[in-house]
Enzyme design. Structure first.
Site, PDB file in Angstrom:
ATOM      1  N   GLU A 227     -95.802 -21.025  25.030  1.00  0.00           N
ATOM      2  CA  GLU A 227     -95.017 -21.163  26.275  1.00  0.00           C
ATOM      3  C   GLU A 227     -95.819 -21.645  27.477  1.00  0.00           C
ATOM      4  O   GLU A 227     -95.691 -21.104  28.576  1.00  0.00           O
ATOM      5  CB  GLU A 227     -94.336 -19.826  26.601  1.00  0.00           C
ATOM      6  CG  GLU A 227     -93.421 -19.350  25.498  1.00  0.00           C
ATOM      7  CD  GLU A 227     -92.632 -18.090  25.856  1.00  0.00           C
ATOM      8  OE1 GLU A 227     -92.877 -17.507  26.934  1.00  0.00           O
ATOM      9  OE2 GLU A 227     -91.757 -17.702  25.063  1.00  0.00           O
TER      10      GLU A 227
ATOM     11  N   HIS B 144     -84.443 -19.818  20.470  1.00  0.00           N
ATOM     12  CA  HIS B 144     -83.587 -18.729  20.963  1.00  0.00           C
ATOM     13  C   HIS B 144     -82.347 -19.414  21.529  1.00  0.00           C
ATOM     14  O   HIS B 144     -82.371 -19.961  22.630  1.00  0.00           O
ATOM     15  CB  HIS B 144     -84.312 -17.923  22.051  1.00  0.00           C
ATOM     16  CG  HIS B 144     -85.523 -17.214  21.533  1.00  0.00           C
ATOM     17  ND1 HIS B 144     -85.427 -16.186  20.612  1.00  0.00           N
ATOM     18  CD2 HIS B 144     -86.841 -17.378  21.781  1.00  0.00           C
ATOM     19  CE1 HIS B 144     -86.653 -15.744  20.327  1.00  0.00           C
ATOM     20  NE2 HIS B 144     -87.523 -16.450  21.023  1.00  0.00           N
TER      21      HIS B 144
ATOM     22  N   GLU C 238     -88.673 -18.566  16.027  1.00  0.00           N
ATOM     23  CA  GLU C 238     -88.129 -17.301  16.571  1.00  0.00           C
ATOM     24  C   GLU C 238     -86.605 -17.351  16.616  1.00  0.00           C
ATOM     25  O   GLU C 238     -85.978 -16.896  17.576  1.00  0.00           O
ATOM     26  CB  GLU C 238     -88.696 -17.050  17.986  1.00  0.00           C
ATOM     27  CG  GLU C 238     -90.206 -17.039  18.027  1.00  0.00           C
ATOM     28  CD  GLU C 238     -90.793 -16.692  19.389  1.00  0.00           C
ATOM     29  OE1 GLU C 238     -90.051 -16.239  20.284  1.00  0.00           O
ATOM     30  OE2 GLU C 238     -92.009 -16.887  19.562  1.00  0.00           O
TER      31      GLU C 238
ATOM     32  N   ASP D  96     -82.870 -17.009  16.836  1.00  0.00           N
ATOM     33  CA  ASP D  96     -81.754 -16.092  17.020  1.00  0.00           C
ATOM     34  C   ASP D  96     -80.700 -16.840  17.823  1.00  0.00           C
ATOM     35  O   ASP D  96     -81.021 -17.778  18.553  1.00  0.00           O
ATOM     36  CB  ASP D  96     -82.161 -14.739  17.647  1.00  0.00           C
ATOM     37  CG  ASP D  96     -82.984 -14.838  18.920  1.00  0.00           C
ATOM     38  OD1 ASP D  96     -83.003 -15.907  19.562  1.00  0.00           O
ATOM     39  OD2 ASP D  96     -83.612 -13.829  19.299  1.00  0.00           O
TER      40      ASP D  96
HETATM   41  C1  XIL Z   1     -90.540 -10.565  22.639  1.00  0.00           C
HETATM   42  C2  XIL Z   1     -90.390  -9.361  21.729  1.00  0.00           C
HETATM   43  O1  XIL Z   1     -89.328  -9.612  20.858  1.00  0.00           O
HETATM   44  C3  XIL Z   1     -90.136  -8.116  22.545  1.00  0.00           C
HETATM   45  O2  XIL Z   1     -90.185  -6.975  21.696  1.00  0.00           O
HETATM   46  C4  XIL Z   1     -91.186  -7.972  23.640  1.00  0.00           C
HETATM   47  O3  XIL Z   1     -90.854  -6.884  24.455  1.00  0.00           O
HETATM   48  C5  XIL Z   1     -91.238  -9.235  24.472  1.00  0.00           C
HETATM   49  O4  XIL Z   1     -91.517 -10.330  23.634  1.00  0.00           O
HETATM   50  N1  XIL Z   1     -90.900 -15.626  23.083  1.00  0.00           N
HETATM   51  C6  XIL Z   1     -91.951 -15.189  22.330  1.00  0.00           C
HETATM   52  C7  XIL Z   1     -91.928 -13.829  21.777  1.00  0.00           C
HETATM   53  O5  XIL Z   1     -92.866 -15.984  22.025  1.00  0.00           O
HETATM   54  O6  XIL Z   1     -93.214 -13.263  21.668  1.00  0.00           O
HETATM   55  C8  XIL Z   1     -91.036 -12.907  22.545  1.00  0.00           C
HETATM   56  O7  XIL Z   1     -90.961 -11.659  21.871  1.00  0.00           O
HETATM   57  C9  XIL Z   1     -89.681 -13.532  22.744  1.00  0.00           C
HETATM   58  C10 XIL Z   1     -89.797 -14.824  23.488  1.00  0.00           C
END
Ligand code: XIL
Length: 447
Positions: A157, A235, A262, A264
Site C-alpha cells: 500500500e 477488497h 485479499e 472479499d
Molecule cells: C487487516 C486485518 O484483516 C485486520 O485484522 C487488522 O486489524 C487490520 O488489517 N489491507 C491489508 C491487510 O494489506 O493487512 C489488512 O488486514 C486489510 C487491508
C-alpha cells in the site's frame, strides 16, 4: 463421487481438441474443494488466518479442507514480528508456517513494510534511522522465514488513492523515493527463493493508482530491481470494474506474476457473480498464479457487517462459494507460466508405447505436478504411469487420473475420457503432494 461434466464445457473442450487434432485433454472430474480445484490448473486458493484461530475446530476444519495456501492476517506484520526494535517475535508466524507445512499448503508472507501496523517505536522514527530500521526489518524477517515463503508482500500500500498515480505520503516515503527498491533488494538477498511482490488495494481495474504501480514495476524491470509479482488485494464492493482482467493481463505482460491477495466482496445482489468473475479473470491469465480470500466465515472478516466471504457465520457454504468452485472447475488447462517449471527428462515414446514427463511447481513442504503422457507412433488406448514419490511425502489429490496408493511407488491410471491418445498426441493429468516432488522420470505403460 465424480460430478458429471456439464455438456457445454464438454462440447467446448471437444471442439478445441478436434481443431488441434491432438489427444483429448479433458476437463477435470469436478473437484470438490477450492484448493484441489485451483490446483488442477497449477494455482493455489488460499486464506488469511492467524495462530489465534487454530484452536477453533469448526474454523480449522474448513481451513484444512478447502484451502492449499495460508497467509497471516496479522501475525507477520511489523508490529507483530518486531514489537521492540531489534527484538523479534516469530512465535505466531512460525505456528502458521508449521501448520501450512503439515497440510502441504504454501505460505504467502504479509507484509514486510507498510505504513500501517508499525510498532510504535518505528512510528516515531524518521530519516536514515527509520530507513536503516526498515531495511534491517526486511532482512531479519525474510531471513528468519527463508525457504518457507512462496511469495512475500515486500511493500504494501505505498501508492496514493485518487488520480495522482503517485506515492502515498508516509514516514517510509519521507525516507526517500528509493525506499521501495531498497526493500526489494534486501528481501532478495535475504530469501532468494521467495517471489517478491508489491501489494495494494483500489487496483481493481485500469485506473490512475494501478497505472502508477504499473509504471513502477516497468521501471523496476528495466533497471533490474528484483520484483516477481504484483498483489491485487481486491477488497471489492457491489460492482466489478470492466477492466479487471485487462489490468491483470497488463501486469503479466510486464513479466511479473499476479496474485489476487485479499479477496472479499461486499454482500449484495452481485456477490456470487463478482467472486466468480474475479476467479475467471485470474484463470484467464496464465501468470495469475493464485487467489487468497481475506478470511473464512463472514464473522471472521475485518469488514464487520459486510458479510464479504465465502462461508456464513455458521461455516455453511454460501452461493459465492459455489460460484467460485464452479469457476475454478471450468478453468481448463491454463497452467500458470511461472514459476517456470522445468520438465524432467522423459524417455522418448516407442511405437505402441507411451512416455511421461513431470513438471513441478514446488514450495517448501508441497508441490503440484503436471504429468504429460505422450503416445509414440501408434495410438494408445489405456495408460498407467508409475511415479516414485520421495519418502516422507504423499499424494493428497489427483486430477484427470486415478491413483492407487499415495506414497512410495504410486500408479496413476487414465480416467474414462482420457485413455485414448492419438499417435503422436498427448494428454495431461496432475496431482498435489506434501514433501518434495518426484524427480525421477516416471514409467509409462500403454494398454
Ligand atoms: C487487516 C486485518 O484483516 C485486520 O485484522 C487488522 O486489524 C487490520 O488489517 N489491507 C491489508 C491487510 O494489506 O493487512 C489488512 O488486514 C486489510 C487491508
Amino acid at each position: 463421487m465424480p460430478i458429471p461434466r456439464r455438456a457445454l464445457l464438454a462440447t467446448a473442450v471437444a471442439s478445441v481438441v478436434a481443431a488441434a487434432s491432438i489427444a483429448v485433454v479433458g476437463s477435470a472430474e469436478a473437484a470438490t474443494t477450492l484448493g484441489a480445484s485451483a490446483a488442477q490448473t497449477g494455482r493455489y486458493f488460499g486464506v488469511a488466518t492467524g495462530a489465534n484461530r487454530f484452536s477453533d475446530t469448526a474454523y480449522m476444519t474448513i481451513v484444512n479442507r478447502e484451502f492449499n495456501s495460508l497467509v497471516a492476517e496479522n501475525d507477520m506484520k511489523w508490529d507483530a514480528t518486531e514489537p521492540q526494535q531489534g527484538r523479534f517475535n516469530y512465535t505466531n508466524g512460525d505456528r502458521l508456517v508449521s501448520h501450512a507445512q503439515s497440510q502441504g499448503m504454501s505460505v504467502r508472507g504479509h507484509a514486510l513494510l507498510w505504513h500501517q501496523q508499525q510498532p510504535s517505536w518505528a512510528q516515531g522514527m524518521s530519516g536514515s534511522a527509520l530507513r536503516n530500521a526498515a531495511i534491517n526489518h526486511v532482512t531479519q524477517v525474510a531471513t528468519h522465514f527463508r525457504g518457507k515463503i512462496y511469495a512475500w508482500d515486500v511493500v504494501n500500500e505505498a501508492f496514493a488513492d485518487g488520480g495522482s498515480g503517485g506515492r502515498r505520503d508516509s514516514n517510509l516515503q519521507r525516507t526517500g523515493n528509493d525506499w521501495i527498491e531498497a526493500a526489494f533488494r534486501a528481501a532478495r538477498a535475504a530469501d532468494p527463493g521467495a517471489k517478491l511482490c508489491y501489494n495494494d488495494y483500489n487496483t481493481d481495474g485500469v485506473n490512475a493508482k494501478s497505472t502508477g504501480i504499473y509504471n513502477m514495476v516497468r521501471d523496476f524491470k528495466s533497471r533490474g530491481v528484483p520484483i516477481d509479482c504484483v498483489g491485487l488485494q481486491s477488497h471489492l464492493g457491489t460492482t466489478l470494474d470492466s477492466t479487471y482482467q485487462q489490468n491483470i493481463q497488463r501486469f503479466a505482460d510486464l513479466g511479473v506474476d499476479v496474485q489476487i491477495t485479499e479477496l472479499d466482496v461486499a454482500q449484495g445482489g452481485n456477490q456470487a457473480n463478482i467472486f466468480a468473475a474475479v476467479t475467471r479473470a485470474c484463470l484467464a491469465v496464465a501468470r495469475c498464479t493464485g487467489i487468497t480470500v481475506w478470511g473464512v466465515r463472514d464473522s471472521d472478516s475485518w469488514r464487520t457487517g459486510e458479510n464479504p466471504l465465502l462461508f456464513d457465520n455458521s461455516g455453511n457454504k454460501k452461493a459465492a462459494y459455489t460460484s467460485v468452485l464452479n469457476a475454478l472447475n471450468a478453468g481448463g488447462p491454463t497452467t500458470p507460466g511461472s514459476p517456470s517449471p522445468s520438465p524432467s527428462t522423459s524417455n522418448p515414446p516407442v511405437p505402441g508405447g507411451c512416455a511421461a514427463q513431470v513438471t513441478l511447481n514446488s514450495w517448501n513442504g508441497g508441490y503440484t505436478a503436471t504429468v504429460r503422457v505422450s503416445a509414440g507412433s501408434s495410438a494408445v488406448s489405456n495408460w498407467s504411469v508409475a511415479v516414485t514419490v520421495p519418502s516422507g511425502g504423499a499424494v493428497t489429490s489427483t486430477w484427470n487420473a486415478t491413483n492407487s496408493g499415495t506414497s512410495g511407488q504410486v500408479t496413476f491410471r487414465n480416467v474414462s475420457y482420457n485413455g485414448q491418445i492419438a499417435a503422436g498426441g498427448f494428454t495431461e493429468f496432475g496431482f498435489q503432494g506434501t514433501g518434495t516432488g518426484p524427480t525421477a522420470t516416471p514409467t509409462c505403460t500403454a494398454g
